[in-house]
Write an enzyme that holds these catalytic residues in place. Structure first.
Site, short mmCIF file in Angstrom:
data_model
loop_
_atom_site.label_atom_id
_atom_site.label_comp_id
_atom_site.label_asym_id
_atom_site.label_seq_id
_atom_site.Cartn_x
_atom_site.Cartn_y
_atom_site.Cartn_z
CE1 TYR A 81 -2.73 -3.32 0.95
CE2 TYR A 81 -4.37 -1.57 0.89
CZ TYR A 81 -4.04 -2.91 0.87
OH TYR A 81 -5.03 -3.85 0.75
CE LYS A 90 2.87 -18.16 0.09
NZ LYS A 90 2.08 -19.39 0.21
CG ASP A 126 -7.71 -4.52 2.68
OD1 ASP A 126 -8.84 -4.53 3.21
OD2 ASP A 126 -7.45 -3.86 1.67
CG ASP A 147 -0.87 -20.25 1.64
OD1 ASP A 147 -0.26 -19.92 2.66
OD2 ASP A 147 -0.32 -20.89 0.71
#
Ligand code: NAI
Length: 365
Positions: free
Chosen positions: A157, A204, A261, A237
């Site tokens: 972002y 991740k 988000d 995930d």
């Protein structure tokens, strides 16, 4: 420090500040005679509909709030070349507290997000998004009570994108030690103050070894200072799969901006949808309250939107202002209307308009 009470009843978003925006000590304030000046940003899309319903409900409690209304969004951009004029920042900087509706961001072109701009410029580094089952809304799982703590200022972002050569675009993911440490500390402080037992850092880092690796390193360092709180890590995930099969194994989730988000919308889906999940953007001494949801262009202007998410954000705001009893009354009336089930909006299976739902809450205050 923000507090929330984990428990059976809905008042899970009890968040009295240690220091209210006026700088006075928080006391055991339940109702004050003080007039609070609050910046109000109706936004666009469903924003003006839900915000005006919420203002009507808050005003009906008799709490003394002077709303300083500020425009922002696409129309402002057309007039001033920016979706958020300097006057909005000046107002929030002066009042230290704002209630905000959603603002549309054009997809794949057009101006940059006014929402992101607001968070970055005001240093609102923590986005607190509690997703909790409301007793009256039937969902697949019971007892869901998740706190999403989302880093609010960096990551993808940062808005740093450029075309390397035609057909190749680079988008920079910025992760800093400073912001990662600050958000980790916020999550653990929150957990400690609210008797939460577990903080799970989401990442991740198997793929993004340096950026997500740094985020984890900061989280681990902070975790060592909070021995009484359990600390775990999960790959993002896997987290999504775990959340839709067994959400109650989690407590406080600590995430970078993008994962936060996405995961907060997933969590909203677990407890009744975007229409019911509130949020707060928190900086060192400024707080901007807004729902998780966006401007919902598909239902905008139809008087169909559910104002509960902005209303509960308003409840968070009232507690932040020390107006606990007004917050409690709104919350109780809202739960009663939801439990009765006669005057609820379409997203919850009802037929009531935004206005009818708001009026039903007001009649129970
Ligand atoms: P969205 O949250 O606006 O809508 C997603 C779905 O949820 C839609 O089907 C919508 O009708 C429904 N929904 C959302 N709020 C609802 C409510 N209060 N009552 C009933 N149904 C509701 O997400 P979407 O469509 O991805 O984004 C639309 C615009 O909003 C975009 O321009 C996006 O950038 C912006 N946005 C702004 C945010 C903010 O101002 N903080 C946050 C998220 C998105």
């Amino acid at each position: 420090m923000w507090r929330a009470v984990k428990g059976e009843s809905f008042p899970a978003f009890a968040v009295p500040p240690q220091q209210n925006p006026s700088g006075e000590s928080p006391k055991a304030a339940t109702m004050s005679t003080k007039t609070h000046v609050v910046t109000l940003i109706p936004g666009d899309g469903i924003g003006p509909e839900v915000v005006s319903a919420v203002v009507k409900i808050i005003d009906a409690t008799g709490v003394s709030i002077q709303w300083e209304t500020m425009e922002a969004g696409g129309e402002v951009y057309a007039k001033h070349g920016t979706p958020m004029h300097d006057a909005v920042f000046t107002s929030i900087l002066r009042n230290r507290v704002a209630l905000k509706g959603p603002i549309t961001t054009p997809v794949a072109s057009g101006f940059s997000s006014a929402n992101v701009m607001l968070r970055q410029k005001l240093g609102l580094y923590a986005n607190l998004r509690p997703s909790k089952n409301l007793p009256a809304i039937k969902t697949r799982f019971e007892g869901v009570d998740l706190i999403v703590v989302r880093e609010n200022t960096e990551d993808l972002y940062a808005g740093l994108e450029h075309i390397v050569v035609p057909g190749v675009v680079e988008s920079l993911k910025i992760i800093t030690e400073k912001a990662s440490t600050a958000i980790a500390r916020f999550a653990f402080d929150y957990a400690r103050a609210n008797n939460r037992k577990l903080v799970t850092a989401v990442h991740k880092a198997n793929i993004m070894k340096l950026s997500d690796g740094l985020f984890l390193e900061c989280a681990r360092r902070v975790a060592r200072e909070y021995q009484e709180i359990q600390y775990k890590e999960v790959i993002v995930d896997n987290l999504c799969m775990q959340l839709v099969t067994n959400p109650n194994q989690y407590d406080v989730l600590l995430l970078e901006n993008l994962y936060g988000d996405i995961v907060s919308d997933l969590c909203a889906g677990l407890v009744g949808g975007l229409g019911v999940v509130p949020a707060a953007n928190i900086g060192p001494d400024i707080a901007v309250f807004e729902a998780v949801h966006g401007s919902a262009p598909d239902i905008a202007g139809k008087n169909l939107a559910n104002p509960t998410a902005v209303l509960l954000s308003g409840v968070l705001m009232l507690r932040h202002l020390g107006e606990t009893s007004h917050a409690d009354r709104i919350e109780k009336a809202t739960m009663e209307v939801l439990a009765e089930g006669k005057t609820i909006t379409k997203d919850l299976g009802g037929t009531a308009t935004t206005t009818q739902y708001a009026d039903a809450i007001i009649s129970r205050l």
